[in-house]
Design a protein around this motif. Sequence first.
Motif, PDB file in Angstrom:
ATOM      1  N   LEU A   1       0.842  -1.200   0.000  1.00 20.23           N
ATOM      2  CA  LEU A   1       0.000   0.000   0.000  1.00 20.23           C
ATOM      3  C   LEU A   1       0.875   1.247   0.000  1.00 20.23           C
ATOM      4  O   LEU A   1       1.959   1.253   0.569  1.00 20.23           O
ATOM      5  CB  LEU A   1      -0.896   0.020   1.247  1.00 20.23           C
ATOM      6  CG  LEU A   1      -1.915  -1.113   1.347  1.00 20.23           C
ATOM      7  CD1 LEU A   1      -2.633  -1.057   2.682  1.00 20.23           C
ATOM      8  CD2 LEU A   1      -2.918  -1.029   0.204  1.00 20.23           C
ATOM      9  N   SER A   2       0.382   2.302  -0.639  1.00 18.56           N
ATOM     10  CA  SER A   2       1.201   3.513  -0.682  1.00 18.56           C
ATOM     11  C   SER A   2       0.978   4.321   0.597  1.00 18.56           C
ATOM     12  O   SER A   2       0.036   4.098   1.353  1.00 18.56           O
ATOM     13  CB  SER A   2       0.849   4.337  -1.910  1.00 18.56           C
ATOM     14  OG  SER A   2      -0.467   4.791  -1.813  1.00 18.56           O
ATOM     15  N   GLN A   3       1.877   5.265   0.815  1.00 12.48           N
ATOM     16  CA  GLN A   3       1.817   6.073   2.022  1.00 12.48           C
ATOM     17  C   GLN A   3       0.555   6.909   2.054  1.00 12.48           C
ATOM     18  O   GLN A   3       0.017   7.265   1.027  1.00 12.48           O
ATOM     19  CB  GLN A   3       2.997   7.028   2.014  1.00 12.48           C
ATOM     20  CG  GLN A   3       4.313   6.336   1.908  1.00 12.48           C
ATOM     21  CD  GLN A   3       5.298   6.903   2.888  1.00 12.48           C
ATOM     22  OE1 GLN A   3       5.051   7.908   3.524  1.00 12.48           O
ATOM     23  NE2 GLN A   3       6.413   6.236   3.029  1.00 12.48           N
ATOM     24  N   LEU A   4       0.102   7.230   3.250  1.00 16.76           N
ATOM     25  CA  LEU A   4      -1.037   8.126   3.309  1.00 16.76           C
ATOM     26  C   LEU A   4      -0.780   9.245   4.307  1.00 16.76           C
ATOM     27  O   LEU A   4      -0.014   9.092   5.247  1.00 16.76           O
ATOM     28  CB  LEU A   4      -2.330   7.369   3.632  1.00 16.76           C
ATOM     29  CG  LEU A   4      -2.330   6.367   4.775  1.00 16.76           C
ATOM     30  CD1 LEU A   4      -3.153   6.914   5.905  1.00 16.76           C
ATOM     31  CD2 LEU A   4      -2.923   5.064   4.282  1.00 16.76           C
TER      32      LEU A   4
ATOM     33  N   ARG B   1       6.324   9.108  -0.220  1.00 22.38           N
ATOM     34  CA  ARG B   1       5.617  10.392  -0.185  1.00 22.38           C
ATOM     35  C   ARG B   1       4.131  10.078  -0.199  1.00 22.38           C
ATOM     36  O   ARG B   1       3.722   8.971  -0.514  1.00 22.38           O
ATOM     37  CB  ARG B   1       5.971  11.223  -1.405  1.00 22.38           C
ATOM     38  CG  ARG B   1       5.234  10.719  -2.651  1.00 22.38           C
ATOM     39  CD  ARG B   1       5.238  11.699  -3.789  1.00 22.38           C
ATOM     40  NE  ARG B   1       6.348  11.522  -4.697  1.00 22.38           N
ATOM     41  CZ  ARG B   1       7.080  12.519  -5.156  1.00 22.38           C
ATOM     42  NH1 ARG B   1       6.826  13.739  -4.779  1.00 22.38           N
ATOM     43  NH2 ARG B   1       8.051  12.297  -5.991  1.00 22.38           N
ATOM     44  N   SER B   2       3.341  11.053   0.183  1.00 22.73           N
ATOM     45  CA  SER B   2       1.924  10.868  -0.082  1.00 22.73           C
ATOM     46  C   SER B   2       1.388  12.105  -0.785  1.00 22.73           C
ATOM     47  O   SER B   2       1.810  13.221  -0.523  1.00 22.73           O
ATOM     48  CB  SER B   2       1.150  10.560   1.202  1.00 22.73           C
ATOM     49  OG  SER B   2       1.432  11.520   2.165  1.00 22.73           O
ATOM     50  N   ILE B   3       0.476  11.838  -1.688  1.00 25.41           N
ATOM     51  CA  ILE B   3      -0.155  12.906  -2.457  1.00 25.41           C
ATOM     52  C   ILE B   3      -1.586  13.027  -1.956  1.00 25.41           C
ATOM     53  O   ILE B   3      -2.295  12.027  -1.889  1.00 25.41           O
ATOM     54  CB  ILE B   3      -0.127  12.563  -3.956  1.00 25.41           C
ATOM     55  CG1 ILE B   3       1.311  12.649  -4.457  1.00 25.41           C
ATOM     56  CG2 ILE B   3      -1.029  13.497  -4.748  1.00 25.41           C
ATOM     57  CD1 ILE B   3       1.512  12.113  -5.840  1.00 25.41           C
ATOM     58  N   ALA B   4      -1.952  14.213  -1.535  1.00 28.61           N
ATOM     59  CA  ALA B   4      -3.267  14.346  -0.901  1.00 28.61           C
ATOM     60  C   ALA B   4      -4.090  15.431  -1.574  1.00 28.61           C
ATOM     61  O   ALA B   4      -3.548  16.409  -2.085  1.00 28.61           O
ATOM     62  CB  ALA B   4      -3.097  14.661   0.580  1.00 28.61           C
ATOM     63  N   ASN B   5      -5.401  15.247  -1.544  1.00 25.88           N
ATOM     64  CA  ASN B   5      -6.360  16.263  -1.995  1.00 25.88           C
ATOM     65  C   ASN B   5      -6.088  16.781  -3.398  1.00 25.88           C
ATOM     66  O   ASN B   5      -5.901  17.974  -3.604  1.00 25.88           O
ATOM     67  CB  ASN B   5      -6.369  17.470  -1.047  1.00 25.88           C
ATOM     68  CG  ASN B   5      -6.833  17.097   0.336  1.00 25.88           C
ATOM     69  OD1 ASN B   5      -7.583  16.127   0.481  1.00 25.88           O
ATOM     70  ND2 ASN B   5      -6.393  17.829   1.323  1.00 25.88           N
TER      71      ASN B   5
END
Lengths: 437, 404
Positions: free
Chosen positions: A113-116, B257-261
């Motif tokens: 799962l990718s990071q959140l 990394r996380s990509i949000a919104n």
Amino acid sequence: MLTYYLKIAFAGFRRNMALSLLTVLTVAIGIGGAMSTFTIYHVMSGDPIPGKSGKLFVPQFDSIGPQAREKTDEPPDLLSYRDVLALMRAPAGEQHAAMYPTRMTVTPPNPSLSQLAVSARATQPAFFRMFDTPFQSGAPWSDAEEAARARVVVLSARTAERLFSNQDAVGKTVTLNGQDYRVAGVLKPWNPTPRFYDLSGDALAQSEGVYLPFATAIDRQMDSNGHTECDVAPAPGAGWQGMLNSNCVWLQYWVQLPDAAAVTRYNAFLSQYATEQQRSGRFSWLPMTRLRDVRQWMRYKQVIPNELRVVVLLGFGFLLVCMVNAVGLMLARLNGRTADLGVRRALGATKGDILIQCVIEAAFVGLLGGLAGLSLTVAGAAAERAIVAQSLARITHIDNMLVLITLTLAVASTICAGLYPAWRASRTPPAMQLRAR
Amino acid sequence: MNVWPILSALRRNPMGAILIVLQIALTVAIVCNALFIVQQQTRLISRPSGVDEASLFSFYNLWGSNTTDYKSRVQVDLSALRALPDVEDAIATTGLPLRGGGYHYPVAISPVQTKDNPEASVYLTDQHGLNALGLQLAAGRWFHSDEIHDMDSDHDNPESAPMAVLTDALAQRLFPQGNALGKAIYLGKSPATVVGIVKRMQAARISTSSQTAEYAVLVPFLWEAPASLYVVRAKPGRRDAAIQAAQLALSQISRSRSIANVQGFDETRSEAYRPYRATAIILACVGLLLISVTGLGIVGLTSYWVSQRKRQIGIRRALGARRIDILHYFHTENLLVVGCGAIIGVILANLANTMIVEHFEMDRLPQIYIVAGAVIVLGLGQLSVLWPAWRAARISPAVATQAN
């Protein structure tokens, strides 16, 4: 006697069905219109922490001065780090919690799962005690762990479920910002509405997904993702320590004070602290402090926007017009019934009897209108959910209190509208009616 | 037409007329205030943001592990994004119009700050900003690549910018003579030279005042931090494809990394203005419902009058009144009653507005809205009385001879 009146009311309703239904419809539309606007107001004006809202306080202190202040006559909403440290040394007996919002990335246990990203709140263990946060399992971290800058966290129910499905997360490890934290506790779903402890952004925002020790977050140099206000920004290159030493305000701070005496003591302590700071030459402006409880704080922060108040006001104006309309309809309805009212009078009913009878009929119509209005309110609220902000849509619902308010309002206002027609009807002279037929 | 018989008839049975007057007065008061608020909200919602709304999208990028070298990471990301075939340009920053975030500073024209300096949004941008946001340069020039400084969370201080680009609105406010180029502005103690002026760019926070809505300053910094807002402009018509491609490209560069919104600008806009739109829709519905309820109320009450006065109308008809006379009678009566209500309504509307202005910090209602409201209800009254009056006119003169 009441059953007799109700029987007459029912018979009267059926006698002039069209006009009666029209009256009910008018009442229903008025109630539906007013209550649809009121539902939002109702949730937003609710007490987010019943029983304790008078005991939790936000101390304010002006460390940035008249140039940087947003309002001329009010200190900033937030505190600087050095002032928070000073306030923590307040006279014993009070609980207090400093806090700020930040954002963290979670590396899920499952590597595929990718990071959140999760919203997080850096705070102290008293946060959970003061705000009565319900725990599903585990407990807050201890004061010792806070002091030791331990890597422990409390997870929200949602975050725990996302990361560990149905297993108990307490004691497990989560990877936050690339480091391992031990889960000390998991909250039950907890979303105080409005989110009183942080009203700086959307007052209806959801609570955070992760809570971590304040000292740990400061130690790990985690940025606040809330507001920061400065009189003079720290020099470039001063770094994190420069921020901690500055007068910049960026921290929320809550204290719990058990009684009025404690409030007085705390107020005295606060103004003494401000005066000392000014005397020591830290700033040149007049010391300015405030101490507000939850209710006062919500009012000060204008949790209910003015537009909403105007909308509610106009909604109730709408109800008023519908009620004026209902007065006309009821007049017409009673006018068609002068004959049987006259017969009742001739058979010995007093003016008072007729008055009571007509008022009960109005109440009956009001109740029917209220029930129909309730369904209109439900429909109206559903339509509103589609157009208002998501955070607002999530919390707008019809609760028992609202049902009660709706029905009471319907019956009460219809009785008011029915008073004049009832009075007119009670003056029906008996003889004339008998003669006319 | 003589109005005296109408008045004397009204005097004999005033309650119905009083009810209509009351209802009309309240309707005028509510409808014109509601209409005005609807109009204000609509105007607010339709303001242009100044950026290329059709092609823009933005998202938050959060680095997971504790790395220090954010600069090279951001640069790698940006060059990867800019190289995508569907992407026109991209920048890393902290705030965007209507999306919020970023900095807010009072802007001065001397190092001495005074309280009435306008507050403006301060946006960080590199040399690609003009193209990436799709702004229109009105005068001067944009930043060159050698003018871009680094900024990260430890050196978090846009006050130190040596130069700046202003929006036209802010330039006019600060330099009313209109020669802002080359002048110095102060976000803090040090001056920043104005090198360019863009035609329009809204502040990050929604301002309800149209005057301050476009107070914004752009300063030449590359934002390198654990959390940043990536703003990407797609090639015309390729936005949705670019959104997919950008996320894929970034996750291929690094998975920590996380990509949000992720939001297209249309979504950003509709989210930002949601409460305003909701207010407008709710008020418009209340206004419409109100007008129909009042109209139906007039129909109801007038019909009731007609049925009550059936005999009198019959007598008038028998005495030689034509149908048109009866029609005229009811229309004139309605005009008198509704006109009375409208006059009281105009007074009420002003009172209500005074209260709204005082307590809720809203704008004053222009008299034209009140006049419009009064005209609407007068028309509504005439319309509502059509059917009852027609029914009255159909009453046969023979009714006069019938016993009750």
